[in-house]
Design a protein around this motif. Structure first.
Motif, PDB file in Angstrom:
ATOM      1  N   PRO A 169       0.821  -1.219   0.000  1.00 18.55           N
ATOM      2  CA  PRO A 169       0.000   0.000   0.000  1.00 18.55           C
ATOM      3  C   PRO A 169       0.849   1.261   0.000  1.00 18.55           C
ATOM      4  N   THR A 170       0.591   2.122  -0.979  1.00 18.50           N
ATOM      5  CA  THR A 170       1.381   3.331  -1.195  1.00 18.50           C
ATOM      6  C   THR A 170       0.446   4.499  -1.474  1.00 18.50           C
ATOM      7  N   ARG A 171       0.716   5.636  -0.874  1.00 15.99           N
ATOM      8  CA  ARG A 171      -0.123   6.814  -1.096  1.00 15.99           C
ATOM      9  C   ARG A 171       0.003   7.301  -2.531  1.00 15.99           C
ATOM     10  N   VAL A 172      -1.140   7.671  -3.136  1.00 12.17           N
ATOM     11  CA  VAL A 172      -1.149   8.182  -4.499  1.00 12.17           C
ATOM     12  C   VAL A 172      -2.148   9.332  -4.595  1.00 12.17           C
ATOM     13  N   ARG A 173      -2.046  10.083  -5.685  1.00 12.57           N
ATOM     14  CA  ARG A 173      -3.034  11.103  -6.011  1.00 12.57           C
ATOM     15  C   ARG A 173      -3.834  10.606  -7.197  1.00 12.57           C
ATOM     16  N   MET A 174      -5.149  10.754  -7.119  1.00 11.20           N
ATOM     17  CA  MET A 174      -6.024  10.311  -8.192  1.00 11.20           C
ATOM     18  C   MET A 174      -7.116  11.351  -8.403  1.00 11.20           C
ATOM     19  N   GLY A 183      -0.807  -3.627  -5.107  1.00  9.32           N
ATOM     20  CA  GLY A 183      -0.836  -4.546  -6.237  1.00  9.32           C
ATOM     21  C   GLY A 183      -0.503  -5.971  -5.847  1.00  9.32           C
ATOM     22  N   PHE A 184      -1.120  -6.906  -6.578  1.00 12.30           N
ATOM     23  CA  PHE A 184      -0.928  -8.336  -6.331  1.00 12.30           C
ATOM     24  C   PHE A 184      -0.253  -9.016  -7.520  1.00 12.30           C
ATOM     25  N   GLY A 185       0.578  -8.292  -8.235  1.00 10.16           N
ATOM     26  CA  GLY A 185       1.291  -8.866  -9.368  1.00 10.16           C
ATOM     27  C   GLY A 185       0.582  -8.574 -10.673  1.00 10.16           C
ATOM     28  N   ASN A 186      -0.555  -9.200 -10.897  1.00 13.02           N
ATOM     29  CA  ASN A 186      -1.321  -8.972 -12.120  1.00 13.02           C
ATOM     30  C   ASN A 186      -2.685  -8.357 -11.836  1.00 13.02           C
ATOM     31  N   LEU A 187      -2.805  -7.709 -10.710  1.00 12.80           N
ATOM     32  CA  LEU A 187      -4.039  -7.012 -10.336  1.00 12.80           C
ATOM     33  C   LEU A 187      -3.698  -5.896  -9.365  1.00 12.80           C
ATOM     34  N   ASP A 188      -4.153  -4.702  -9.669  1.00 15.80           N
ATOM     35  CA  ASP A 188      -3.950  -3.550  -8.785  1.00 15.80           C
ATOM     36  C   ASP A 188      -5.282  -3.094  -8.203  1.00 15.80           C
ATOM     37  N   ALA A 189      -5.218  -2.509  -7.009  1.00 16.63           N
ATOM     38  CA  ALA A 189      -6.394  -1.928  -6.374  1.00 16.63           C
ATOM     39  C   ALA A 189      -6.061  -0.510  -5.936  1.00 16.63           C
ATOM     40  N   VAL A 190      -7.024   0.386  -6.077  1.00 17.50           N
ATOM     41  CA  VAL A 190      -6.864   1.768  -5.630  1.00 17.50           C
ATOM     42  C   VAL A 190      -8.053   2.116  -4.742  1.00 17.50           C
ATOM     43  N   ALA A 191      -7.770   2.616  -3.550  1.00 14.60           N
ATOM     44  CA  ALA A 191      -8.823   3.026  -2.622  1.00 14.60           C
ATOM     45  C   ALA A 191      -8.772   4.539  -2.448  1.00 14.60           C
TER      46      ALA A 191
END
Length: 241
Positions: A169-174, A183-191
């Motif tokens: 889990p890493t902070r991002v701007r969206m 990310g789980f390798g071949n799947l990413d999640a953004v909350a």
């Protein structure tokens, strides 16, 4: 031989001892590892590189009772991720059944909370701010928290080929909002963890409320064009930046 005593107190109830808590699910890390001898672990933007067997973990977060409390959400989230990763049809976007959206939201939020808790246990400052208490209340006391969640296929490539990377889990701007990406390798999640308004049409792909989740397909982007990954690339020496 001296045996290390696991004595830190649980961050929820204050009891000892604590147990091993993986930041990302161990089983998904092993799926990504496949037949390799180890996984390469790094932190975005940091010059650190470690070889691990099944991902990073901490002994300083939860007691056995509270770790098991998150078990049903972990099981549900892992099964959802595996179904999404296994999808091989050539369609750009595709849907994955999600009969229990609250449980999937609890899974993603618990991973974000675990990562932040591990940082705090190691003496670093929390990056969740007021959301730390809100997430803790949500995942351990069934509290309510609006946290839109979106899933997408990773878009990182190298020489035109996908690069599967497990991302803590890493902070991002969206869209000018604050969020967390994992990310789980071949799947990413953004909350999305922000009180700023969000386009209503995005609720149609919000995994925290939808019983069928649309997995978005991001446009390919060469990993060498992402500065945050440059330290990792230089250390692995797989290719030049």
């Amino acid at each position: 031989m001296h045996q290390h005593t696991i004595a830190p107190s649980c961050l929820i109830c204050g009891l000892s001892p604590t147990v091993k808590s993986h930041i990302l699910p161990r089983s998904l890390s092993l799926d990504l590892k496949r037949d390799d001898k180890h996984l390469v672990s790094s932190r975005l933007g940091e010059n650190s590189l470690r070889k691990v067997q099944n991902g990073r973990w901490s002994y300083k977060i939860l007691c056995d009772t509270h770790e098991k409390h998150l078990g049903p959400a972990d099981k549900y989230g892992i099964e959802f991720a595996r179904r999404a990763i296994a999808h091989k049809l050539p369609t750009a976007h595709f849907s994955v059944p999600n009969p229990q959206p609250d449980l999937l939201k609890k899974f993603i939020l618990s991973l974000i909370w675990r990562a932040d808790a591990a940082e705090r246990a190691d003496g670093r400052q929390s990056q969740l701010g007021s959301y730390e208490a809100a997430i803790r209340h949500c995942i351990f006391e069934n509290g309510t928290l609006e946290a839109p969640i979106f899933f997408l296929r990773p878009n990182l490539t190298a020489d035109g080929r996908p690069v599967p990377i497990a991302l803590e889990p890493t902070r991002v701007r969206m869209r000018d909002c604050n969020g967390w990406k994992l990310g789980f390798g071949n799947l990413d999640a953004v909350a999305k963890l922000d009180k700023k308004p969000w386009p209503k049409e995005w609720s149609e792909v919000d995994a925290s409320i939808q019983t069928s989740v649309l997995i978005l397909d991001a446009e390919p982007s060469d990993i060498r064009n992402a500065p945050a990954y440059h330290p990792l690339i230089r250390q692995t020496k797989v290719f030049r930046v």
